[in-house]
Design an enzyme around this catalytic site. Structure first.
Site, PDB file in Angstrom:
ATOM      1  N   GLU A  74      -6.122  -7.849   9.901  1.00  0.00           N
ATOM      2  CA  GLU A  74      -4.819  -8.518   9.885  1.00  0.00           C
ATOM      3  C   GLU A  74      -3.758  -7.986  10.442  1.00  0.00           C
ATOM      4  O   GLU A  74      -2.536  -8.656  10.759  1.00  0.00           O
ATOM      5  CB  GLU A  74      -4.917  -9.960   8.108  1.00  0.00           C
ATOM      6  CG  GLU A  74      -3.818  -8.235   7.838  1.00  0.00           C
ATOM      7  CD  GLU A  74      -4.421  -6.676   7.238  1.00  0.00           C
ATOM      8  OE1 GLU A  74      -3.316  -6.335   6.556  1.00  0.00           O
ATOM      9  OE2 GLU A  74      -5.836  -6.682   7.017  1.00  0.00           O
TER      10      GLU A  74
ATOM     11  N   HIS B 152      -7.335  -2.715   9.056  1.00  0.00           N
ATOM     12  CA  HIS B 152      -6.529  -3.435   8.944  1.00  0.00           C
ATOM     13  C   HIS B 152      -6.920  -4.722  10.363  1.00  0.00           C
ATOM     14  O   HIS B 152      -5.753  -4.863  10.610  1.00  0.00           O
ATOM     15  CB  HIS B 152      -4.748  -3.797   8.710  1.00  0.00           C
ATOM     16  CG  HIS B 152      -4.930  -3.080   7.218  1.00  0.00           C
ATOM     17  ND1 HIS B 152      -4.108  -3.418   6.134  1.00  0.00           N
ATOM     18  CD2 HIS B 152      -4.728  -0.813   6.850  1.00  0.00           C
ATOM     19  CE1 HIS B 152      -4.257  -3.112   5.663  1.00  0.00           C
ATOM     20  NE2 HIS B 152      -4.348  -1.467   5.652  1.00  0.00           N
TER      21      HIS B 152
ATOM     22  N   CYS C  18      -9.525  -1.829   3.581  1.00  0.00           N
ATOM     23  CA  CYS C  18      -9.298  -0.312   2.746  1.00  0.00           C
ATOM     24  C   CYS C  18      -9.688  -0.826   1.918  1.00  0.00           C
ATOM     25  O   CYS C  18     -10.264   0.073   0.780  1.00  0.00           O
ATOM     26  CB  CYS C  18      -7.353  -1.288   3.241  1.00  0.00           C
ATOM     27  SG  CYS C  18      -6.812   0.519   3.306  1.00  0.00           S
ATOM     28  N   LEU C  19      -8.675  -0.557   0.884  1.00  0.00           N
ATOM     29  CA  LEU C  19      -8.565  -0.157  -0.973  1.00  0.00           C
ATOM     30  C   LEU C  19      -9.610  -0.812  -1.150  1.00  0.00           C
ATOM     31  O   LEU C  19     -10.987  -0.788  -2.341  1.00  0.00           O
ATOM     32  CB  LEU C  19      -7.762  -0.145  -1.840  1.00  0.00           C
ATOM     33  CG  LEU C  19      -7.990   0.134  -2.774  1.00  0.00           C
ATOM     34  CD1 LEU C  19      -8.726   0.735  -3.308  1.00  0.00           C
ATOM     35  CD2 LEU C  19      -6.804  -0.778  -3.876  1.00  0.00           C
TER      36      LEU C  19
ATOM     37  N   GLN D  92     -13.226   0.799  -0.161  1.00  0.00           N
ATOM     38  CA  GLN D  92     -13.566   2.232  -0.701  1.00  0.00           C
ATOM     39  C   GLN D  92     -13.791   1.432  -1.856  1.00  0.00           C
ATOM     40  O   GLN D  92     -14.178   2.135  -3.269  1.00  0.00           O
ATOM     41  CB  GLN D  92     -12.483   2.180  -1.166  1.00  0.00           C
ATOM     42  CG  GLN D  92     -11.392   2.876  -0.146  1.00  0.00           C
ATOM     43  CD  GLN D  92     -10.006   3.438   0.114  1.00  0.00           C
ATOM     44  OE1 GLN D  92      -9.371   4.020  -0.966  1.00  0.00           O
ATOM     45  NE2 GLN D  92      -9.533   3.923   1.259  1.00  0.00           N
TER      46      GLN D  92
ATOM     47  N   SER E 175       0.235  -1.232  -0.141  1.00  0.00           N
ATOM     48  CA  SER E 175       0.026  -0.014  -0.204  1.00  0.00           C
ATOM     49  C   SER E 175       0.980   1.688   0.341  1.00  0.00           C
ATOM     50  O   SER E 175       0.135   2.971   0.055  1.00  0.00           O
ATOM     51  CB  SER E 175      -0.820  -0.310   1.413  1.00  0.00           C
ATOM     52  OG  SER E 175      -1.858  -0.690   1.128  1.00  0.00           O
TER      53      SER E 175
END
Length: 357
Positions: free
Chosen positions: A334, A332, A247-248, A251, A45
């Site tokens: 993880e 996150h 995350c992404l 989105q 990222s």
């Protein structure tokens, strides 16, 4: 050797060169994690960005290759206050200095990272140049810096071909937009067999493999640049297959359903961000790394509702999709680096697929 960090507003920081001595232009972002610098360096990222570590001493426990979140580091540059001259840890297999040199990543040490971070917080994320050359015309350099854009870096970080991590439980299709290794590991630990797909894979190919669940990974860059991927996610959304996105991926799922995203002033990057579960009211400390956020003002409430919010600034941290087995989060679960408070979300995903966790 001297090194310089030149920001697009004309501000110049002088320090010492670490790692590669090549010149680089990048987006300058800061991370507030106290440890986990290797995981930060190997998080895809960060492609297209140079990372400022706010903790003043970095490198004291060296490099342990087992902790890497991908096969190589991704940031364009690495900026620290003080680089530890000695690495001391029973797991240590090398130093940051050698690691940066090996992977041709330029860095700078010895600058006031506190002042730099305050500047980025006040003015917002800026582009910058790391160079070992004495600055010439600042006007010419800043003009170049203002023209720089990160671009579509998902294509740069995704895997090139499908790969499988065997397990005896549910079959999960993991879309790799820049996935950290611990996503697949977290699923494997729960018995899942994981097939990782390149970012450009068509929805039809994924569905033909009959997965029990689909994961959309983290990744770099502006989500709106991923137009082709968004079209494929629209097709995945129309199925009844459980989907968990991070995350992404969070989105992109929102954009696929008519929502909007916008860039934060300086983003959320670190291992100490509090997020609130709107269903239970419980607050979790999370690991985060993102510069964009879903705009819930333009979210169709009949499609999805907010599931988590950021306690610090109230921005969206997750969505629950109405009538669908779809959960997406901005943070996150993880971790790596960061706390494991929200790892239970993988168990929730197992339950969405019909498991008993």
């Amino acid at each position: 050797m001297k090194a310089f960090l030149i920001l697009e507003d004309g501000r110049v920081f002088e320090g010492t060169s670490i790692g590669s001595q090549r010149e680089v232009i990048s987006e300058i972002v800061f991370n507030t994690s106290m440890t986990g610098y290797l995981e930060v360096l190997t998080d895809p990222s960060y492609a297209g960005q140079a990372v400022v570590m706010t903790y003043p001493l970095i490198g004291n426990y060296g490099i342990c290759f087992h902790d890497m979140e991908s096969a190589k580091p991704w940031p364009d540059g690495f900026i620290v206050r003080e680089l530890s001259r000695m690495a001391s840890n029973f797991r240590c297999e090398g130093t940051i200095q050698n690691f940066l040199e090996k992977h041709d990543i330029p860095g700078i040490a010895g600058i006031d990272t506190r002042a730099l971070t305050k500047l980025l917080r006040e003015k917002g994320t800026m582009n910058g140049m790391i160079t070992t050359k004495e600055p010439g015309s600042i006007e010419e350099i800043t003009a170049r810096l203002k023209e720089y854009t990160v671009g579509n870096v998902v294509d740069k970080v995704t895997c090139r071909q499908k790969k499988v991590f065997e397990g005896k439980g549910f079959h999960v299709a993991l879309m790799d937009f820049g996935a950290k290794d611990n996503i697949a590991k977290s699923l494997n630990e729960r018995g899942c067999s994981v097939t990782v797909y390149p970012a450009g894979t068509k929805a039809e190919e994924i569905l033909a493999d009959a997965p029990d669940g689909i994961m959309l990974s983290n990744g770099p860059g502006d989500p709106k640049s991923c137009t082709g991927i968004i079209e494929e996610i629209k097709k995945l959304y129309k199925t009844d297959i459980p989907i968990f996105a991070i995350c992404l991926g969070h989105q992109l799922m929102a954009l696929a359903n008519g929502a909007d995203t916008h860039k934060l002033k300086y983003g959320h990057r670190g291992g100490n961000h509090p997020v609130k579960d709107l269903e239970t009211g419980r607050v979790y400390i999370s690991s985060q790394n993102h510069g964009y956020v879903v705009d819930t003002e333009k979210l169709d409430k009949s499609v999805a509702v907010p599931a988590f919010i950021n306690v610090n600034d109230g921005t969206n941290e997750g969505l629950r999709y109405t009538g669908k087995k779809i959960l997406t989060v901005q943070f996150h679960p993880e971790a790596c680096p960061g706390p494991g408070d929200s790892a239970f979300l993988f168990d929730r995903f197992i339950q969405m697929m019909g498991g008993d966790r």
